[in-house]
Enzyme design. Structure first.
Site, short mmCIF file in Angstrom:
data_model
loop_
_atom_site.label_atom_id
_atom_site.label_comp_id
_atom_site.label_asym_id
_atom_site.label_seq_id
_atom_site.Cartn_x
_atom_site.Cartn_y
_atom_site.Cartn_z
N CYS A 1 -11.20 23.77 25.91
CA CYS A 1 -12.17 22.80 26.41
C CYS A 1 -11.52 21.44 26.65
O CYS A 1 -10.57 21.06 25.98
CB CYS A 1 -13.28 22.61 25.39
SG CYS A 1 -14.08 24.14 24.92
N ARG B 1 -6.26 22.92 31.74
CA ARG B 1 -6.32 23.39 30.36
C ARG B 1 -6.98 24.76 30.26
O ARG B 1 -6.89 25.41 29.22
CB ARG B 1 -7.12 22.39 29.52
CG ARG B 1 -6.46 21.04 29.40
CD ARG B 1 -7.42 20.01 28.83
NE ARG B 1 -7.77 20.27 27.46
CZ ARG B 1 -7.13 19.82 26.39
NH1 ARG B 1 -6.08 19.06 26.55
NH2 ARG B 1 -7.53 20.11 25.18
N TRP C 1 -14.23 26.32 27.65
CA TRP C 1 -13.51 27.59 27.56
C TRP C 1 -14.22 28.36 26.45
O TRP C 1 -14.13 28.01 25.28
CB TRP C 1 -12.05 27.32 27.21
CG TRP C 1 -11.15 28.51 27.29
CD1 TRP C 1 -10.55 29.02 28.40
CD2 TRP C 1 -10.73 29.35 26.20
NE1 TRP C 1 -9.78 30.11 28.07
CE2 TRP C 1 -9.88 30.33 26.72
CE3 TRP C 1 -10.99 29.36 24.83
CZ2 TRP C 1 -9.28 31.31 25.94
CZ3 TRP C 1 -10.41 30.33 24.05
CH2 TRP C 1 -9.56 31.30 24.60
N ASN D 1 -15.05 19.89 21.68
CA ASN D 1 -13.89 20.78 21.78
C ASN D 1 -13.55 21.20 20.36
O ASN D 1 -13.42 20.34 19.49
CB ASN D 1 -12.73 20.00 22.42
CG ASN D 1 -11.44 20.79 22.46
OD1 ASN D 1 -11.41 21.99 22.16
ND2 ASN D 1 -10.35 20.14 22.83
N GLY D 2 -13.44 22.51 20.11
CA GLY D 2 -13.14 22.98 18.75
C GLY D 2 -14.13 24.07 18.35
O GLY D 2 -14.83 24.62 19.21
N GLU E 1 10.65 36.25 28.06
CA GLU E 1 10.00 35.13 28.76
C GLU E 1 9.67 35.52 30.22
O GLU E 1 8.59 35.23 30.72
CB GLU E 1 10.87 33.88 28.71
CG GLU E 1 10.39 32.69 29.52
CD GLU E 1 8.98 32.21 29.21
OE1 GLU E 1 8.37 32.65 28.21
OE2 GLU E 1 8.45 31.40 29.99
N LYS F 1 5.92 35.62 31.81
CA LYS F 1 5.61 34.80 32.99
C LYS F 1 4.89 35.62 34.05
O LYS F 1 3.87 35.20 34.57
CB LYS F 1 6.93 34.25 33.54
CG LYS F 1 6.90 32.90 34.14
CD LYS F 1 6.86 31.73 33.20
CE LYS F 1 5.77 31.73 32.20
NZ LYS F 1 5.94 30.85 31.07
N GLU G 1 1.26 36.67 32.92
CA GLU G 1 0.17 35.70 32.91
C GLU G 1 -0.25 35.25 34.30
O GLU G 1 -1.44 34.98 34.51
CB GLU G 1 0.44 34.51 31.98
CG GLU G 1 1.66 33.71 32.22
CD GLU G 1 1.86 32.60 31.16
OE1 GLU G 1 0.92 32.24 30.46
OE2 GLU G 1 3.00 32.11 31.07
N HIS H 1 15.01 54.98 22.70
CA HIS H 1 14.26 55.22 21.47
C HIS H 1 12.77 55.31 21.72
O HIS H 1 11.97 55.15 20.79
CB HIS H 1 14.59 54.14 20.44
CG HIS H 1 16.04 54.11 20.09
ND1 HIS H 1 16.62 55.05 19.26
CD2 HIS H 1 17.05 53.30 20.50
CE1 HIS H 1 17.93 54.80 19.16
NE2 HIS H 1 18.20 53.75 19.92
N LYS I 1 -4.36 26.11 28.91
CA LYS I 1 -3.05 25.46 28.80
C LYS I 1 -2.77 25.06 27.36
O LYS I 1 -1.66 25.22 26.86
CB LYS I 1 -3.04 24.22 29.71
CG LYS I 1 -1.74 23.42 29.65
CD LYS I 1 -0.62 24.19 30.31
CE LYS I 1 0.69 23.43 30.32
NZ LYS I 1 1.82 24.35 30.59
O1 M6R Z 1 1.65 23.80 24.08
P1 M6R Z 1 2.46 24.87 23.44
O2 M6R Z 1 3.87 24.87 23.87
O3 M6R Z 1 2.33 24.86 21.94
O4 M6R Z 1 1.79 26.21 23.94
C1 M6R Z 1 2.25 27.45 23.47
C2 M6R Z 1 1.75 28.58 24.32
O5 M6R Z 1 0.34 28.61 24.31
C3 M6R Z 1 2.25 28.48 25.76
O6 M6R Z 1 3.63 28.45 25.83
C4 M6R Z 1 1.73 29.68 26.57
O7 M6R Z 1 2.33 30.86 26.14
C5 M6R Z 1 1.97 29.46 28.07
N1 M6R Z 1 0.84 29.90 28.83
C6 M6R Z 1 3.13 30.20 28.58
O8 M6R Z 1 3.36 30.05 29.93
#
Ligand code: M6R
Length: 606
Positions: free
Chosen positions: A2, A27, A74, A100-101, A479, A483, A486, A502, A601
């Site tokens: 949020c 976000r 959110w 937010n929370g 990674e 990427k 997502e 394995h 985000k």
């Molecule tokens: O703000 P942060 O680096 O703590 O966030 C961590 C993860 O939520 C963040 O890296 C997330 O995996 C991204 N969407 C990756 O692209």
């Protein structure tokens, strides 16, 4: 997660709120809304879906208003819908709240209020706050809010309007971020500074337990007991241009292309006279007794941590381990006063990382944050903070923040290695020069980014794929796989190449894309054998390796070359084609690259 914005001042409040909500879009959200104080009444408008829906529904409504709050939601409690969107009125509409929370005891509070006759209009936890404010209102809004907050368990950043206080915006925070923007005859609140950059660069970061009352010409901050307190005024260095697309179709692409510059800036900030320098943060006294390092983070930041562990072990010769923040607490880590725990977080607000940080502090570790956001909660909680120089990262998929985190880890490893005498002068010199040359090499890959498009074209129609690598390459594979998952919604899995036989090789079938990262020269032959194994079962192999690696090129269906460097730094380069592959695949599928579904985000709930 949020996002909150709030405004009190002379501008068109509706427009200020809409602008703020749009900048917080990144976000992640599923609905939005705003409340405006107008003629002694609070008008609430809210809509499920994109902010455009809210904007459309308000296009013919022009309220004269000097105070307003807005929210991107959110969903946590209750499906995304108009009625569950924020702001939430109290039953008599005297109060509107954005939040937010998570209010963990909301069911108990809701039951108590329902027993008193309160009727709820939503399924959210937030609505208990507005109803409580109505219920407990005693004419003094600060006193009322302070009493309400004492009843809440969980996390919150809130913005509150009360119709009896038409020129005031009240806010508070506990475990969720909130920043106050200081203007000339106007003031603001927001979940993060990007929503404020258009208007002001001067801010107060609220701390847990703070409440504040904002008027046009006045900001008063209080602790939980309503004692006035001072917070340090901070100035934001980011500019509005950094937070806009500057002609790129998406923030993700812009941020990928900013990587040469942000790596250079991070390098320049930390390297003086050809020496990695963190002496302003970590002294020899701080680290001379350290015998173990944990690196703790989530998602992409965790993957940066995996490379960080590699660098600390290879260069600083320090026993290091990496853990996922949400698991760290349950793993009973061996922490004592000889342990340093490094927390990596772009936003500096990730709940799981913050909770792990608090735990490590309690156990006596030296806690160090690597974060991108000045003044963020994690930066304030940690004993020491190292800032990356990535600038605002807006796309949900992290790219440039990751590369600056890697840069910090390698430089930190060199700094510690020198302090602890675990590196030769020649090696040190060579390694500094390797990192210094990275921006140019990254730029070279970006200048040739077109060569990645055919691989994206191949990937885009697939439902599944694999990423494999050995040693450092495996850390890049995880990674790369995250990427593309997502942003393109294609299921991929990363695993160490040696694990193929394995189990996972059972999944290899005709046409399946297998992305092979193979930059560790000593391991190339093994990778080539793995490629042959998957190709024999029908896989389509996309490989990433050094430009002159003929034997890799010869066995791959699609080879993507990266410039030469020492093997231990190849992660700076091999990730770039994988980021581009994810981006191009996503955009070829017509996905909203910067705001992929279900993702936020900044993940500010556990
Ligand atoms: O703000 P942060 O680096 O703590 O966030 C961590 C993860 O939520 C963040 O890296 C997330 O995996 C991204 N969407 C990756 O692209």
């Amino acid at each position: 997660m949020c996002g909150i914005v709030g405004y009190v001042g002379h501008r068109d409040t509706k427009e200020v709120i809409l602008h703020g909500l749009k900048t917080l879009e990144y976000r992640g959200y599923d609905s939005s809304g705003m409340a405006l104080m107008t003629n002694g009444e609070i008008i609430v408008e809210k809509k499920a879906g994109r902010i455009q829906n809210l904007e459309d529904s308000m296009s013919d409504k022009n309220f004269a208003s000097e105070v307003g709050i807005g929210h991107t939601r959110w969903a946590t409690h209750g499906v995304p819908s108009d009625k569950n969107s924020h702001p939430h009125y109290s039953m008599d509409k005297s109060v509107a709240v954005v939040h937010n929370g998570i209010i963990e005891n909301y069911q108990t509070l809701r039951k108590e209020l329902e027993d008193k006759g309160y009727v709820f209009a939503s399924d959210t936890d937030t609505e208990v706050i507005s109803q409580l404010v109505q219920d407990m209102y005693n004419g003094d809004i600060l006193d009322t809010i302070s009493k309400v907050l004492k009843k809440l368990e969980g996390s919150y950043a809130i913005g509150v309007l009360h119709k009896n206080h038409p020129d005031e915006l009240i806010c508070a925070r506990e475990h969720s971020p909130l920043v106050i923007g200081i203007g000339e005859k106007e003031n603001f609140i927001a979940s993060d500074v990007s929503a404020l950059l258009k208007y002001t660069k001067n801010v107060y970061y609220l701390e847990d337990g703070d409440m504040a009352v904002l008027k046009t010409q006045d900001i008063k901050i209080f602790d939980k007991e309503k004692n006035p307190i001072e917070r340090e005024k901070k100035s934001i260095e980011w500019n509005l241009e950094q937070a806009t697309k500057c002609g790129y179709p998406h923030f993700m692409l812009k941020e990928i292309f900013e990587q040469p510059q942000v790596v250079e800036e991070t390098f320049n900030k930390r390297v003086h006279n050809e020496k990695a320098d963190f002496s302003d943060i970590l002294s020899y006294e701080d680290i001379k007794h350290i015998d173990k390092i944990y690196i703790v983070a989530c998602g992409t930041a965790y993957h940066a941590g995996l490379q960080g562990q590699f660098a600390l072990q290879k260069i600083a010769k320090l026993n290091s381990a990496t853990d996922i923040a949400s698991e760290f607490r349950y793993n009973d880590p061996f922490i004592d006063n000889k342990t340093m725990v490094i927390f990596v977080s772009q936003s500096g607000e990730t709940s799981d990382t913050l909770a792990a940080l608090k735990e490590a502090k309690k156990k006596g570790a030296l806690t160090v944050a690597i974060t991108n956001v000045v003044g963020s909660t994690i930066s304030r909680e940690a004993d020491k903070t190292i800032y990356t120089m990535a600038g605002p990262e807006i796309a949900v998929a992290s790219t440039k923040a990751y590369l600056t985190q890697i840069t910090i880890f390698y430089l930190l490893a060199l700094y510690i290695a020198e302090l602890r005498n675990s590196i030769s002068k020649d090696e040190y010199k060579k390694y500094i020069s390797e990192i210094k040359n990275m921006p140019e090499k990254i730029q070279h890959i970006l200048d040739n980014s077109e060569i990645i498009k055919p691989a994206a074209e191949y990937f885009k129609d697939k439902t599944s794929g694999f990423y494999i690598g050995r040693g450092l390459d495996y850390k890049i594979a995880v990674e790369g796989s995250l990427k593309i998952k997502e942003v393109s919604y294609i299921h991929t899995e990363a695993f160490a190449s040696g694990e193929l036989k394995h189990g996972t090789i059972a999944l290899i079938e005709e046409g399946i894309p297998v992305v092979v990262i193979a930059t560790q020269r000593e391991l190339i032959d093994k990778s080539v054998s793995n490629i042959k194994e998957v190709k024999a079962r029908g896989a389509y192999v996309i490989s990433v390796g050094f430009e002159d690696c003929e034997n890799l090129k010869n066995v791959s269906d699609n080879f993507i070359g990266i410039p030469e460097c020492d093997d231990i730094f190849s992660g700076f380069l091999s990730i770039i084609p994988l980021q581009l592959l994810a981006y191009y695949t996503s955009s070829a599928k017509g996905i909203d690259v910067d705001k992929p579904r279900n993702l936020a985000k900044s993940v500010t709930v556990e």
